[in-house]
Design an enzyme around this catalytic site. Sequence first.
Site, PDB file in Angstrom:
ATOM      1  NE  ARG A  52      -3.216  -0.060   3.022  1.00  0.00           N
ATOM      2  CZ  ARG A  52      -2.759   0.338   4.207  1.00  0.00           C
ATOM      3  NH1 ARG A  52      -2.355   1.565   4.395  1.00  0.00           N
ATOM      4  NH2 ARG A  52      -2.712  -0.516   5.209  1.00  0.00           N
ATOM      5  CE1 TYR A 104     -14.225  11.867 -17.257  1.00  0.00           C
ATOM      6  CE2 TYR A 104     -13.965  12.160 -14.902  1.00  0.00           C
ATOM      7  CZ  TYR A 104     -14.316  11.378 -15.970  1.00  0.00           C
ATOM      8  OH  TYR A 104     -14.764  10.101 -15.755  1.00  0.00           O
ATOM      9  CG  ASP A 177      -7.542  16.240 -16.156  1.00  0.00           C
ATOM     10  OD1 ASP A 177      -6.728  15.572 -16.812  1.00  0.00           O
ATOM     11  OD2 ASP A 177      -8.698  15.852 -15.901  1.00  0.00           O
ATOM     12  CE  LYS A 202     -10.311   8.018 -19.508  1.00  0.00           C
ATOM     13  NZ  LYS A 202     -10.693   9.322 -18.975  1.00  0.00           N
TER      14      LYS A 202
HETATM   15  C1  LIG Z   1     -11.157   9.801 -17.785  1.00  0.00           C
HETATM   16  C2  LIG Z   1     -10.763  11.128 -17.296  1.00  0.00           C
HETATM   17  C3  LIG Z   1     -10.653  11.379 -15.917  1.00  0.00           C
HETATM   18  C4  LIG Z   1     -10.986  10.331 -14.871  1.00  0.00           C
HETATM   19  O1  LIG Z   1     -10.058   9.274 -14.915  1.00  0.00           O
HETATM   20  P1  LIG Z   1     -10.408   7.748 -14.539  1.00  0.00           P
HETATM   21  O2  LIG Z   1      -9.129   7.044 -14.826  1.00  0.00           O
HETATM   22  O3  LIG Z   1     -11.568   7.311 -15.378  1.00  0.00           O
HETATM   23  O4  LIG Z   1     -10.757   7.726 -13.083  1.00  0.00           O
HETATM   24  C5  LIG Z   1     -10.247  12.650 -15.538  1.00  0.00           C
HETATM   25  N1  LIG Z   1      -9.974  13.616 -16.450  1.00  0.00           N
HETATM   26  C6  LIG Z   1     -10.079  13.390 -17.759  1.00  0.00           C
HETATM   27  C7  LIG Z   1      -9.748  14.503 -18.716  1.00  0.00           C
HETATM   28  C8  LIG Z   1     -10.477  12.157 -18.238  1.00  0.00           C
HETATM   29  O5  LIG Z   1     -10.600  11.953 -19.552  1.00  0.00           O
END
Ligand SMILES: *Cc1c(COP(=O)(O)O)cnc(C)c1O
Length: 384
Positions: A52, A104, A177, A202
């Site tokens: 962890r 998002y 982000d 992604k």
């Molecule tokens: C998918 C996504 C998230 C969330 O990520 P997860 O891995 O699905 O928890 C946050 N920001 C953006 C721009 C995303 O495309």
Amino acid sequence: MSDPAEAPATLLARAGGAVDEATGGILPALQPSTTFLRDPDNLYRRGFDYGRDASPVGRIVESLLGRLEGGAAALLFASGMAAATAIFRALPAGSHVVAPKVMYWGLRKWLLGEAAAGRLAVELVAMEDLDAVRGAVRPGRTRLVWAETPANPTWVVSDLAALAEIARAAGAKLAVDNTVPTPLLTRPLALGAHLVMHSATKYLNGHSDVLAGAVVAATEDELFARLRAIRHDEGAVLGAFEAWLLLRGLRTLAVRLRAQCGAAMHLAAALERHPAVERVLYPGLPTHKGHTLAARQMVGGFGGMLSIVVRGGAEAAIATAARVRLWTRATSLGGVESLIEHRASIEGPATPAPPGLLRLSVGLEDPADLLADLEVALAAATRG
Ligand SMILES: *Cc1c(COP(=O)(O)O)cnc(C)c1O
């Protein structure tokens, strides 16, 4: 900390130089152990005690992401949302934060929930409008400004260097982000951001088979220590196998993204001329509102994401998505297979997406095949 001789593509292809010292394997080994041997004198000299806290392959990925983003330290999480929510929860309770209206949707929804519960004071602004952001920050009270650029699902572009300046002047930090551009196209820390967050689900992994998240920090400060403690104490860690798969995905990121940027540009330009398309939203097009800023801020491409607004609204858009044969009707983005999605259907009434908006995540198929499939679907759907 990054070797000036190593361009991002080189770092990625060689997984930052990681090998398995014990066997000479040219890849780092997958070590699934959740617990690690304590030395007879009671120390943990090898640097690992319990799963962890950290995993050996996870550390390799963290070091690679830190180098790519030009940060001091990085942490992997079990998902992008686990990474993003850890950042907000690392702030003092009741903190004032400024976030974009277009972002998002899952994180916007979570933020509004935190606000409703009284745990955060959240102000949503048009992040591309710097005067609006200046008006929204409260000097001495705002702790964090959150940005996403280009932002889901309209790909509005915001000026990270200017936002960092506004945040700093108010005594706040900028967190970005960086899921969609990846560090190959935008490096927020170099523009003054303090934290970068990724949904590694992604582009970083790129194969739609791992959920993962990451935070990279400009400095290893008190806030970063709280993030590390949240991950350790609450346990939203990335499993060793997922970290190993993520490292494998990262090795091809540069070549994948280059192809995806090229194909997205090709599709955007062609779809802009299609009679059934009202508007194409892609920062690479000169007709896009944020194009000039994106051209300055993004390096080497405008990303693999675009949206089209189909003439005829939601009905025509959903009918178009129903008729494609090659594109996959599914949410998410950044994988090798192209995805199409009617965004308002997933985001609900609070969405900033126009009813006719289809979000396209461009994969690695031949761009001519992708275009032909969409053109046929558009023509059939909008003929009625
Ligand atoms: C998918 C996504 C998230 C969330 O990520 P997860 O891995 O699905 O928890 C946050 N920001 C953006 C721009 C995303 O495309």
